[in-house]
Design an enzyme around this catalytic site. Structure first.
Site, PDB file in Angstrom:
ATOM      1  N   GLU A   1     -13.352   5.178  -3.303  1.00  0.00           N
ATOM      2  CA  GLU A   1     -11.927   5.344  -3.018  1.00  0.00           C
ATOM      3  C   GLU A   1     -11.263   6.274  -4.029  1.00  0.00           C
ATOM      4  O   GLU A   1     -11.349   6.049  -5.238  1.00  0.00           O
ATOM      5  CB  GLU A   1     -11.268   3.955  -3.099  1.00  0.00           C
ATOM      6  CG  GLU A   1      -9.805   3.939  -2.791  1.00  0.00           C
ATOM      7  CD  GLU A   1      -9.502   4.227  -1.332  1.00  0.00           C
ATOM      8  OE1 GLU A   1     -10.332   3.900  -0.465  1.00  0.00           O
ATOM      9  OE2 GLU A   1      -8.448   4.800  -1.060  1.00  0.00           O
ATOM     10  N   ASP A   2     -10.612   7.308  -3.521  1.00  0.00           N
ATOM     11  CA  ASP A   2      -9.779   8.191  -4.342  1.00  0.00           C
ATOM     12  C   ASP A   2     -10.501   8.788  -5.548  1.00  0.00           C
ATOM     13  O   ASP A   2      -9.962   8.854  -6.660  1.00  0.00           O
ATOM     14  CB  ASP A   2      -8.487   7.455  -4.759  1.00  0.00           C
ATOM     15  CG  ASP A   2      -7.486   7.403  -3.597  1.00  0.00           C
ATOM     16  OD1 ASP A   2      -7.834   7.895  -2.505  1.00  0.00           O
ATOM     17  OD2 ASP A   2      -6.385   6.881  -3.769  1.00  0.00           O
TER      18      ASP A   2
ATOM     19  N   ASN B   1       0.029  12.036   1.788  1.00  0.00           N
ATOM     20  CA  ASN B   1       0.718  10.877   1.194  1.00  0.00           C
ATOM     21  C   ASN B   1       1.067  11.180  -0.244  1.00  0.00           C
ATOM     22  O   ASN B   1       0.400  12.002  -0.871  1.00  0.00           O
ATOM     23  CB  ASN B   1      -0.231   9.664   1.194  1.00  0.00           C
ATOM     24  CG  ASN B   1      -0.541   9.164   2.583  1.00  0.00           C
ATOM     25  OD1 ASN B   1       0.339   9.056   3.403  1.00  0.00           O
ATOM     26  ND2 ASN B   1      -1.802   8.864   2.813  1.00  0.00           N
TER      27      ASN B   1
ATOM     28  N   LYS C   1      -6.051  -1.949  -1.359  1.00  0.00           N
ATOM     29  CA  LYS C   1      -6.947  -1.738  -0.214  1.00  0.00           C
ATOM     30  C   LYS C   1      -7.666  -3.040   0.155  1.00  0.00           C
ATOM     31  O   LYS C   1      -7.814  -3.367   1.330  1.00  0.00           O
ATOM     32  CB  LYS C   1      -7.980  -0.686  -0.617  1.00  0.00           C
ATOM     33  CG  LYS C   1      -8.393   0.117   0.535  1.00  0.00           C
ATOM     34  CD  LYS C   1      -8.190   1.584   0.369  1.00  0.00           C
ATOM     35  CE  LYS C   1      -8.051   2.228   1.718  1.00  0.00           C
ATOM     36  NZ  LYS C   1      -7.978   3.669   1.656  1.00  0.00           N
TER      37      LYS C   1
ATOM     38  N   TYR D   1       0.847  -1.195   0.000  1.00  0.00           N
ATOM     39  CA  TYR D   1       0.000   0.000   0.000  1.00  0.00           C
ATOM     40  C   TYR D   1       0.880   1.241   0.000  1.00  0.00           C
ATOM     41  O   TYR D   1       1.996   1.198  -0.512  1.00  0.00           O
ATOM     42  CB  TYR D   1      -1.029  -0.070   1.153  1.00  0.00           C
ATOM     43  CG  TYR D   1      -2.219   0.769   0.777  1.00  0.00           C
ATOM     44  CD1 TYR D   1      -3.022   0.409  -0.301  1.00  0.00           C
ATOM     45  CD2 TYR D   1      -2.478   1.957   1.412  1.00  0.00           C
ATOM     46  CE1 TYR D   1      -4.056   1.219  -0.719  1.00  0.00           C
ATOM     47  CE2 TYR D   1      -3.512   2.772   1.004  1.00  0.00           C
ATOM     48  CZ  TYR D   1      -4.298   2.404  -0.064  1.00  0.00           C
ATOM     49  OH  TYR D   1      -5.317   3.216  -0.484  1.00  0.00           O
TER      50      TYR D   1
ATOM     51  N   ARG E   1      -8.121  11.029  -8.073  1.00  0.00           N
ATOM     52  CA  ARG E   1      -7.246  11.643  -7.051  1.00  0.00           C
ATOM     53  C   ARG E   1      -6.594  10.523  -6.268  1.00  0.00           C
ATOM     54  O   ARG E   1      -7.022  10.187  -5.185  1.00  0.00           O
ATOM     55  CB  ARG E   1      -8.101  12.555  -6.160  1.00  0.00           C
ATOM     56  CG  ARG E   1      -7.313  13.586  -5.412  1.00  0.00           C
ATOM     57  CD  ARG E   1      -7.472  13.380  -3.926  1.00  0.00           C
ATOM     58  NE  ARG E   1      -7.021  12.043  -3.571  1.00  0.00           N
ATOM     59  CZ  ARG E   1      -7.241  11.453  -2.415  1.00  0.00           C
ATOM     60  NH1 ARG E   1      -7.935  12.019  -1.511  1.00  0.00           N
ATOM     61  NH2 ARG E   1      -6.770  10.247  -2.157  1.00  0.00           N
TER      62      ARG E   1
ATOM     63  N   ASP F   1     -13.723   6.152   2.187  1.00  0.00           N
ATOM     64  CA  ASP F   1     -12.630   6.027   3.152  1.00  0.00           C
ATOM     65  C   ASP F   1     -11.816   7.306   3.274  1.00  0.00           C
ATOM     66  O   ASP F   1     -11.343   7.639   4.358  1.00  0.00           O
ATOM     67  CB  ASP F   1     -11.722   4.863   2.760  1.00  0.00           C
ATOM     68  CG  ASP F   1     -10.704   4.598   3.853  1.00  0.00           C
ATOM     69  OD1 ASP F   1     -11.123   4.463   5.012  1.00  0.00           O
ATOM     70  OD2 ASP F   1      -9.495   4.560   3.553  1.00  0.00           O
ATOM     71  N   ASP F   2     -11.650   8.029   2.172  1.00  0.00           N
ATOM     72  CA  ASP F   2     -10.846   9.260   2.219  1.00  0.00           C
ATOM     73  C   ASP F   2     -11.502  10.294   3.116  1.00  0.00           C
ATOM     74  O   ASP F   2     -10.823  11.096   3.746  1.00  0.00           O
ATOM     75  CB  ASP F   2     -10.671   9.841   0.808  1.00  0.00           C
ATOM     76  CG  ASP F   2     -10.144   8.782  -0.133  1.00  0.00           C
ATOM     77  OD1 ASP F   2      -9.079   8.235   0.144  1.00  0.00           O
ATOM     78  OD2 ASP F   2     -10.840   8.460  -1.119  1.00  0.00           O
TER      79      ASP F   2
HETATM   80  P1  NAI Z   1      -8.069  16.780  -1.834  1.00  0.00           P
HETATM   81  O1  NAI Z   1      -7.523  16.965  -3.174  1.00  0.00           O
HETATM   82  O2  NAI Z   1      -9.522  16.538  -1.650  1.00  0.00           O
HETATM   83  O3  NAI Z   1      -7.700  18.054  -0.928  1.00  0.00           O
HETATM   84  C1  NAI Z   1      -6.488  18.723  -0.919  1.00  0.00           C
HETATM   85  C2  NAI Z   1      -6.714  20.083  -0.299  1.00  0.00           C
HETATM   86  O4  NAI Z   1      -5.479  20.741  -0.132  1.00  0.00           O
HETATM   87  C3  NAI Z   1      -7.599  20.995  -1.120  1.00  0.00           C
HETATM   88  O5  NAI Z   1      -8.549  21.635  -0.268  1.00  0.00           O
HETATM   89  C4  NAI Z   1      -6.632  22.049  -1.641  1.00  0.00           C
HETATM   90  O6  NAI Z   1      -7.258  23.297  -1.776  1.00  0.00           O
HETATM   91  C5  NAI Z   1      -5.622  22.077  -0.515  1.00  0.00           C
HETATM   92  N1  NAI Z   1      -4.363  22.662  -0.943  1.00  0.00           N
HETATM   93  C6  NAI Z   1      -3.706  22.473  -2.099  1.00  0.00           C
HETATM   94  N2  NAI Z   1      -2.612  23.278  -2.138  1.00  0.00           N
HETATM   95  C7  NAI Z   1      -2.604  23.965  -0.988  1.00  0.00           C
HETATM   96  C8  NAI Z   1      -1.745  24.952  -0.442  1.00  0.00           C
HETATM   97  N3  NAI Z   1      -0.675  25.373  -1.111  1.00  0.00           N
HETATM   98  N4  NAI Z   1      -2.022  25.442   0.775  1.00  0.00           N
HETATM   99  C9  NAI Z   1      -3.097  25.006   1.443  1.00  0.00           C
HETATM  100  N5  NAI Z   1      -3.948  24.088   0.990  1.00  0.00           N
HETATM  101  C10 NAI Z   1      -3.700  23.568  -0.222  1.00  0.00           C
HETATM  102  O7  NAI Z   1      -7.254  15.595  -1.153  1.00  0.00           O
HETATM  103  P2  NAI Z   1      -7.588  14.799   0.172  1.00  0.00           P
HETATM  104  O8  NAI Z   1      -8.358  13.574  -0.101  1.00  0.00           O
HETATM  105  O9  NAI Z   1      -8.155  15.720   1.184  1.00  0.00           O
HETATM  106  O10 NAI Z   1      -6.136  14.311   0.591  1.00  0.00           O
HETATM  107  C11 NAI Z   1      -5.145  15.253   0.972  1.00  0.00           C
HETATM  108  C12 NAI Z   1      -3.909  14.496   1.409  1.00  0.00           C
HETATM  109  O11 NAI Z   1      -4.197  13.744   2.576  1.00  0.00           O
HETATM  110  C13 NAI Z   1      -3.383  13.505   0.358  1.00  0.00           C
HETATM  111  O12 NAI Z   1      -1.984  13.580   0.304  1.00  0.00           O
HETATM  112  C14 NAI Z   1      -3.785  12.182   0.913  1.00  0.00           C
HETATM  113  O13 NAI Z   1      -2.888  11.157   0.551  1.00  0.00           O
HETATM  114  C15 NAI Z   1      -3.729  12.437   2.394  1.00  0.00           C
HETATM  115  N6  NAI Z   1      -4.554  11.508   3.135  1.00  0.00           N
HETATM  116  C16 NAI Z   1      -4.003  10.923   4.224  1.00  0.00           C
HETATM  117  C17 NAI Z   1      -4.694   9.974   4.901  1.00  0.00           C
HETATM  118  C18 NAI Z   1      -4.086   9.376   6.116  1.00  0.00           C
HETATM  119  O14 NAI Z   1      -3.051   9.758   6.537  1.00  0.00           O
HETATM  120  N7  NAI Z   1      -4.705   8.426   6.735  1.00  0.00           N
HETATM  121  C19 NAI Z   1      -5.992   9.519   4.444  1.00  0.00           C
HETATM  122  C20 NAI Z   1      -6.531  10.274   3.324  1.00  0.00           C
HETATM  123  C21 NAI Z   1      -5.809  11.215   2.694  1.00  0.00           C
END
Ligand code: NAI
Length: 554
Positions: free
Chosen positions: A247-248, A410, A176, A105, A158, A270-271
């Site tokens: 998912e994603d 991530n 997953k 993963y 995504r 899940d996200d």
């Molecule tokens: P998303 O694409 O829905 O959201 C990303 C957000 O970051 C958006 O609101 C965007 O406007 C913001 N963003 C982008 N550039 C920015 C900047 N320069 N300054 C401030 N904000 C900015 O993605 P999602 O699903 O919310 O995932 C975000 C991250 O969290 C990914 O890297 C994902 O891998 C990680 N994640 C971690 C998890 C965990 O640790 N268990 C679980 C799910 C996601």
């Protein structure tokens, strides 16, 4: 009877014979077939003569695994084993889960998706492409398993923090579901990975001669939602007991699809919801270290996407549960997105952010927001690597004796800061967790083991509880119960090392206990489709598949 005549032992009905048996990954035991089985099943001579135990086979797999030079090679090696001998694959994975989870993963699966068309060996999972619209039920009819219980579906828009991977995103549902089986014992034949291929905005893929999906830009709007609906209706028609996990998906479609379907079918995202539960559990554990009540927390998120808003909603629910009004509780969660602090006076806010847009001055950046709001915790879900720089961490450390710093983006290359940076810049005071794994860090003689806010703590257990009870819907109460159970399982010893989650070595126990917590909610809220037993934990445990070879002779 001549001395050469043998009495053929009876074999269990329905088994294929000969090469077909060796090529069936669910039934194949490779060199572990016994002499009697080899005779009876027509495979004598098709295998090297020596017979091995599963433990010996595992030694061979590990020897090969360790010889590989890169994690991507290890990923390909393990995928090959999964394609040949599913039982052995899961035995190895369960016995070495902590080491192998980052390979099957995140982060390695991200690289595997990016190179999908180049490392492809054998297909796994089901693809429904937009060109199949109108015929998706027929496509699903080609899947050989009749009793699917967990479907993980993506449209690849995504993938992790890596953006649009189109049809190459299939690695994610596959990975997953491997975790559903390894962590919570959902039977592999009951798991179905699905990719809905509606095109990709990734121009490099569209031009890559080895890309394996549709070479067109994404289908959007009504046509897109109609296609997803066709898939969901066909899937729940064929497998009415299945849980459908989104998912994603891209963040606009993810929120829309969740709202559209969550009260109609058994589904979750899940996200949004899984991430929320694991992060709430991490926060509850961190508060055991700071000794401060949940009601006094002020949480500032960097990133207002699926993960951020999902976490904010669940934390706000938990704060309200601790005594605040819903409005007060939501005012404890603040967001900074790419345009600055999310506040009411902004006119550019996507609908999912509006509930967290408070009355406050516009502030263009994270540092300014920290100085103005004085948060107790910052949570990075922005995909912006290194956004928690030295100044940010030092400012948080001035404001809090034990600042809570979760860098959840991530894969590792996108993390808002590394474990080492968080511990060093905070002089060992940060309570840190990340999305991707980091090695332990020694700072001034003390070794910190950073917790990984891995969704794998939550979704397999939630899935297990849902499968065991055949729940009609997946509710927020189930995720709150899962978060509380996970925080409770985290031991004092874990916390003393700096880890706000239990060791992944305990993941089967964790999933069983989360499964039971979810099942209790399903029974008490009238959502279960099976009779409530006296022993709910026993019911949940009885549903956990253990990878062991079965005897094919009667
Ligand atoms: P998303 O694409 O829905 O959201 C990303 C957000 O970051 C958006 O609101 C965007 O406007 C913001 N963003 C982008 N550039 C920015 C900047 N320069 N300054 C401030 N904000 C900015 O993605 P999602 O699903 O919310 O995932 C975000 C991250 O969290 C990914 O890297 C994902 O891998 C990680 N994640 C971690 C998890 C965990 O640790 N268990 C679980 C799910 C996601």
């Amino acid at each position: 009877m001549s001395p050469k005549t043998k009495i053929a032992p009876c074999v269990k009905p329905g088994l294929p014979r000969g090469v077909a048996l060796l090529h069936d990954p669910m039934l194949n035991k490779g060199s572990a077939f016994t002499a009697l089985e080899r005779d009876a099943l027509g495979i004598s001579g098709l295998l090297p003569p020596e017979i091995f135990t599963m433990e010996e086979q595992e030694t061979r797999v590990l020897e090969n695994y360790q010889r590989k030079q890169t994690n991507l090679d290890r990923y390909i090696h393990l995928t090959g084993l999964q394609d040949r001998n599913t039982t052995l694959f899961y035995r190895v994975l369960i016995d070495h889960l902590e080491e192998m989870m980052p390979v099957i993963y995140t982060p390695t699966v991200g690289e595997a998706c990016q190179k999908f068309g180049h490392i492809f060996r054998r297909p796994r999972g089901l693809y429904a492409s937009y060109n199949d619209r109108g015929h998706v039920a027929e496509i699903l009819g080609n899947w050989p398993q009749a009793d699917v219980r967990v479907i993980v579906v993506t449209d690849g828009e995504r993938i992790l923090g890596l953006g649009d991977q189109g049809a190459s995103g299939m690695g994610i549902p596959v990975g997953k579901l491997s975790l559903y089986t390894a962590c919570a014992g959902i039977h592999p034949s009951q798991c179905l990975p699905v990719t809905l291929d509606v095109g990709t905005e990734n121009a490099a893929y569209r031009e890559d001669p080895l890309y394996m999906g549709l070479r067109q830009r994404r289908v959007r709007g009504e046509d897109y939602y109609a296609f997803v609906a066709e898939f969901i209706e066909a899937a729940t028609e064929r497998w009415p007991k299945a849980l459908v996990q989104f998912e994603d998906f891209g963040n606009t479609t993810a929120f829309h699809l969740l709202e559209r379907w969550r009260n109609e079918i058994c589904t979750f995202n899940d996200d949004i919801q899984g991430t929320a539960a694991v992060t709430l559990a991490g926060l509850l554990s961190a508060l055991r270290l700071t000794g401060k009540p949940l009601l006094d927390q002020r949480i500032l998120f960097l990133g207002a996407g699926e993960a951020g808003i999902g976490i904010g909603e669940l934390i706000a629910t938990a704060i309200a549960g601790a005594g605040a009004t819903p409005e007060e509780a939501r005012r404890r969660c603040w967001f900074v997105d790419s345009k600055g602090l999310v506040v009411k006076s902004r006119s550019d806010l996507a609908s999912h952010k509006v509930r967290f847009a408070h009355d406050f001055a516009q502030i263009p950046d994270l540092l300014g927001a920290i100085q103005a709001l004085k948060p107790t915790a910052i949570i990075g879900v922005s995909t912006v690597a290194k956004a928690f720089n030295q100044e940010i961490v030092e400012t948080m450390s001035r404001l809090n004796e034990r600042p809570i710093i979760f860098a959840l983006s991530n894969p590792t290359s996108k993390a808002e800061c590394s474990a080492e940076e968080a511990y060093t810049w905070s002089r060992g005071n940060a309570i840190f967790a990340s999305g991707s794994p980091f090695e332990p860090v020694t700072y001034q003689g003390k070794t910190f083991v950073p917790g990984q806010g891995n969704n794998a703590y939550i979704f397999p257990g939630v899935g297990l509880g849902v499968v065991a009870t055949e729940a009609r819907y997946v509710t927020d109460r189930m995720f709150s119960a899962a978060a509380a159970a996970l925080a409770e399982i985290t031991s004092r010893g874990d916390l003393e090392m700096g880890r706000v989650f239990p060791s992944l070595k305990r993941i089967r126990e964790v999933s069983a206990r989360i499964g039971a917590a979810v099942a209790e909610v399903a029974f008490s809220d009238g959502l279960a489709r099976v009779e409530e037993p006296d022993d709910v934990f026993g019911l949940v445990q009885s549903k956990m598949w253990i990878p062991r070879y079965t005897d094919y002779l009667i």
